[in-house]
Design a protein around this motif. Structure first.
Motif, PDB file in Angstrom:
ATOM      1  N   THR A  21      35.907 -21.005  11.838  1.00 28.56           N
ATOM      2  CA  THR A  21      36.033 -19.550  11.932  1.00 28.56           C
ATOM      3  C   THR A  21      36.437 -18.923  10.600  1.00 28.56           C
ATOM      4  N   ILE A  22      37.388 -19.520   9.905  1.00 30.09           N
ATOM      5  CA  ILE A  22      37.873 -18.882   8.676  1.00 30.09           C
ATOM      6  C   ILE A  22      37.052 -19.218   7.436  1.00 30.09           C
ATOM      7  N   THR A  23      36.179 -20.237   7.510  1.00 33.34           N
ATOM      8  CA  THR A  23      35.428 -20.610   6.306  1.00 33.34           C
ATOM      9  C   THR A  23      33.925 -20.401   6.428  1.00 33.34           C
ATOM     10  N   ASP A  26      32.119 -17.373   4.208  1.00 36.29           N
ATOM     11  CA  ASP A  26      32.990 -16.332   3.647  1.00 36.29           C
ATOM     12  C   ASP A  26      32.959 -15.062   4.490  1.00 36.29           C
ATOM     13  N   HIS A  27      32.824 -15.202   5.796  1.00 36.34           N
ATOM     14  CA  HIS A  27      32.673 -14.032   6.655  1.00 36.34           C
ATOM     15  C   HIS A  27      33.970 -13.290   6.919  1.00 36.34           C
ATOM     16  N   PHE A  28      35.081 -13.988   7.068  1.00 35.61           N
ATOM     17  CA  PHE A  28      36.292 -13.353   7.566  1.00 35.61           C
ATOM     18  C   PHE A  28      37.407 -13.264   6.547  1.00 35.61           C
ATOM     19  N   ALA A  29      37.996 -14.365   6.274  1.00 37.03           N
ATOM     20  CA  ALA A  29      39.268 -14.393   5.560  1.00 37.03           C
ATOM     21  C   ALA A  29      39.084 -14.177   4.063  1.00 37.03           C
ATOM     22  N   SER A  30      40.200 -14.056   3.388  1.00 39.39           N
ATOM     23  CA  SER A  30      40.162 -13.938   1.935  1.00 39.39           C
ATOM     24  C   SER A  30      40.166 -15.328   1.304  1.00 39.39           C
ATOM     25  N   SER A  36      32.619 -23.911   3.150  1.00 39.85           N
ATOM     26  CA  SER A  36      32.464 -23.880   4.603  1.00 39.85           C
ATOM     27  C   SER A  36      32.833 -25.246   5.180  1.00 39.85           C
ATOM     28  N   ALA A  37      33.573 -25.205   6.270  1.00 40.23           N
ATOM     29  CA  ALA A  37      33.984 -26.448   6.942  1.00 40.23           C
ATOM     30  C   ALA A  37      33.025 -26.836   8.058  1.00 40.23           C
ATOM     31  N   ALA A  60      27.985 -23.115  19.704  1.00 41.84           N
ATOM     32  CA  ALA A  60      28.086 -21.741  20.210  1.00 41.84           C
ATOM     33  C   ALA A  60      29.058 -20.923  19.360  1.00 41.84           C
ATOM     34  N   LEU A  61      30.138 -21.534  18.906  1.00 44.15           N
ATOM     35  CA  LEU A  61      31.084 -20.843  18.036  1.00 44.15           C
ATOM     36  C   LEU A  61      30.396 -20.408  16.747  1.00 44.15           C
ATOM     37  N   CYS A  62      29.627 -21.296  16.143  1.00 42.72           N
ATOM     38  CA  CYS A  62      28.915 -20.961  14.904  1.00 42.72           C
ATOM     39  C   CYS A  62      27.939 -19.806  15.126  1.00 42.72           C
ATOM     40  N   VAL A  63      27.190 -19.866  16.210  1.00 43.86           N
ATOM     41  CA  VAL A  63      26.231 -18.803  16.520  1.00 43.86           C
ATOM     42  C   VAL A  63      26.973 -17.490  16.772  1.00 43.86           C
TER      43      VAL A  63
END
Length: 189
Positions: A21-23, A26-30, A36-37, A60-63
């Motif tokens: 989710t965070i990597t 570079d969609h969300f966090a700073s 990417s993990a 599904a999480l990635c999508v």
């Protein structure tokens, strides 16, 4: 073979989902400097998490993340083409490699060769699915050729290996520390 308690599997699953989710792109966090993990997370999920439903759940999480950031955060949809489906085998090969390595696992140096081999082979096949699928079937390149694909592979694959290596190296350090602490705790009892 590596077997973990249900509680440890849940903790690892939550950590892997959080890392994705965070990597992811570079969609969300700073945390823009972290790779990417996603790829490493599928390998680690195959290694540590026994339920088979984990694979489709992470997929599904990635999508869902991709859908969310494209729809609501203005991230480019350039990579979302008919080839997006190639992520299924790209992630699947890493998950299966993790499951295979689980059968080879031992807490010893002799496990490093099958670990490195399974990561190298699965990462290569994964890259062929994801990059090859995008290049040849994504509709973004007129007249794709094997020669140009080879050039793109040489350009982008090392970056993918660096990301996988970073996260799997981190996971290896954490694994060793927890194994040594656990063995030390058992020895004192």
């Amino acid at each position: 073979m590596l077997t973990l308690s249900k509680t440890n599997q849940i903790i690892i699953g939550v950590v892997l989902a959080a890392l994705i989710t965070i990597t992811r792109g570079d969609h969300f966090a700073s945390l823009n400097n972290l790779p990417s993990a996603s790829l490493a997370a599928f390998f680690l999920a195959g290694l540590y998490l026994r339920p088979k439903w984990v694979f489709p759940a992470l997929l599904a999480l990635c999508v869902a993340i991709d859908f969310y950031v494209i729809t609501f955060n203005g991230v480019s949809s350039f990579c979302v083409t008919p080839s997006y489906g190639f992520l299924l085998p790209a992630y699947g090969v890493l998950w299966l490699a993790g499951r295979w390595f689980n059968t080879q696992y031992s807490f010893s140096a002799k496990a490093l060769l099958p670990l490195v081999g399974s990561v190298a082979v699965s990462a290569t096949i994964s890259q062929l699915f994801s990059s090859g699928g995008f290049y040849f079937f994504g509709g973004r390149y007129a007249d794709p050729t094997l020669a140009v694909f080879g050039e793109r592979l040489v350009k982008y694959f090392p970056q993918q290996l660096e990301g996988i290596g970073f996260w799997l190296g981190t996971a290896l350090i954490v694994h060793v520390v927890f194994a040594l602490v656990s063995d030390n705790s058992r020895a004192k009892v």
